[in-house]
Scaffold this motif. Structure first.
Motif, PDB file in Angstrom:
ATOM      1  N   VAL A  40      78.089 -76.641 -53.003  1.00 58.83           N
ATOM      2  CA  VAL A  40      77.121 -76.269 -51.973  1.00 58.83           C
ATOM      3  C   VAL A  40      77.895 -76.327 -50.668  1.00 58.83           C
ATOM      4  N   ALA A  41      77.990 -75.184 -49.993  1.00 55.61           N
ATOM      5  CA  ALA A  41      78.795 -75.110 -48.779  1.00 55.61           C
ATOM      6  C   ALA A  41      78.006 -74.418 -47.680  1.00 55.61           C
ATOM      7  N   CYS A  42      78.419 -74.679 -46.461  1.00 49.65           N
ATOM      8  CA  CYS A  42      77.819 -73.995 -45.326  1.00 49.65           C
ATOM      9  C   CYS A  42      78.092 -72.496 -45.450  1.00 49.65           C
ATOM     10  N   MET A  43      77.165 -71.715 -44.956  1.00 52.40           N
ATOM     11  CA  MET A  43      77.290 -70.264 -45.042  1.00 52.40           C
ATOM     12  C   MET A  43      78.209 -69.671 -43.978  1.00 52.40           C
ATOM     13  N   VAL A  63      76.852 -72.131 -53.947  1.00 50.46           N
ATOM     14  CA  VAL A  63      75.586 -71.954 -53.250  1.00 50.46           C
ATOM     15  C   VAL A  63      75.879 -72.140 -51.771  1.00 50.46           C
ATOM     16  N   ARG A  64      75.521 -71.165 -50.932  1.00 52.84           N
ATOM     17  CA  ARG A  64      75.817 -71.237 -49.498  1.00 52.84           C
ATOM     18  C   ARG A  64      74.515 -71.311 -48.721  1.00 52.84           C
ATOM     19  N   ASP A  71      67.766 -76.960 -49.532  1.00 54.99           N
ATOM     20  CA  ASP A  71      66.338 -76.657 -49.416  1.00 54.99           C
ATOM     21  C   ASP A  71      65.846 -76.268 -50.806  1.00 54.99           C
ATOM     22  N   GLY A  72      64.645 -75.721 -50.894  1.00 51.20           N
ATOM     23  CA  GLY A  72      64.083 -75.377 -52.197  1.00 51.20           C
ATOM     24  C   GLY A  72      64.891 -74.353 -52.961  1.00 51.20           C
ATOM     25  N   VAL A  73      65.349 -73.307 -52.294  1.00 52.27           N
ATOM     26  CA  VAL A  73      66.130 -72.266 -52.963  1.00 52.27           C
ATOM     27  C   VAL A  73      67.484 -72.818 -53.395  1.00 52.27           C
ATOM     28  N   ALA A  74      68.142 -73.562 -52.529  1.00 52.80           N
ATOM     29  CA  ALA A  74      69.432 -74.156 -52.899  1.00 52.80           C
ATOM     30  C   ALA A  74      69.261 -75.134 -54.056  1.00 52.80           C
ATOM     31  N   ALA A  75      68.184 -75.903 -54.041  1.00 47.19           N
ATOM     32  CA  ALA A  75      67.925 -76.846 -55.142  1.00 47.19           C
ATOM     33  C   ALA A  75      67.760 -76.097 -56.456  1.00 47.19           C
ATOM     34  N   ALA A  76      67.101 -74.932 -56.408  1.00 43.63           N
ATOM     35  CA  ALA A  76      66.947 -74.135 -57.622  1.00 43.63           C
ATOM     36  C   ALA A  76      68.305 -73.657 -58.126  1.00 43.63           C
TER      37      ALA A  76
END
Length: 188
Positions: A40-43, A63-64, A71-76
């Motif tokens: 998970v990285a900054c965009m 996942v950026r 958030d919810g989308v990143a958690a998914a």
């Protein structure tokens, strides 16, 4: 620059694969991938994640999000990656000079414009006196905590997935690991 440039570059890429020993397909498409990592990285476009981490195609789910916040989308996305048995590690990568973190700090002091307030709403609330580097570390620590929770929920324990956080130094291109017990103190 227009989006058409991307299509032109893709045609060149695809044409360069013609005659490849794997039927023209790059390695990840030629055989099943075995990713071992979710990142998970900054965009922020200044951070070419796969290159910075020395990853080959097929090694990681990436996942950026703004500031690498979950958030919810990143958690998914992270949850889907954790459903793959070969994934044994997770890394959250924040960075110095993060505009999303700066926006969250400004929003907490009431000095943000509307766009910054919307962006800040995606991140944990940071105190107005937080140093931006410290703020980035706090967001990364919170995201690592959330991934550990997702791993526990998905796999029954978080020990089956090594979860780490780091800050990418834009000025030096160095990845600085956070301490394993990095708390999310200062996140409200």
């Amino acid at each position: 620059m227009r989006v058409e440039v991307v299509f032109e570059r893709n045609r060149s890429f695809a044409d360069s694969l013609a005659g490849d020993s794997q039927g023209g397909l790059p390695w990840p498409a030629a055989r099943p991938a075995s990713p071992w990592l979710v990142v998970v990285a900054c965009m922020d476009p200044r951070i070419p994640v796969e290159k910075v981490l020395g990853l080959s195609p097929g090694e990681a789910f990436v996942v950026r999000t703004p500031a690498a916040a979950i958030d919810g989308v990143a958690a998914a996305g992270v949850g889907l990656a954790l459903a793959v048995d070969s994934v044994t590690s997770a890394l959250v990568v924040g960075h110095t000079d993060c505009a999303a973190v700066a926006s969250a700090i400004r929003a907490s002091s009431g000095e943000a414009n509307e766009a910054q307030r919307v962006l800040a709403g995606c991140l944990p609330t940071l105190a107005p006196d937080v140093d931006p580097r410290e703020g980035a570390e706090m967001v990364v620590a919170e995201s690592t905590r959330r991934i550990s929770e997702l791993a526990r929920a998905r796999r029954g324990d978080s020990a089956s997935v090594e979860v780490r956080g780091a800050i990418y130094e834009l000025g030096t291109a160095r990845l600085c690991p956070l301490s394993r017990g990095a708390a999310s103190d200062g996140v409200e």
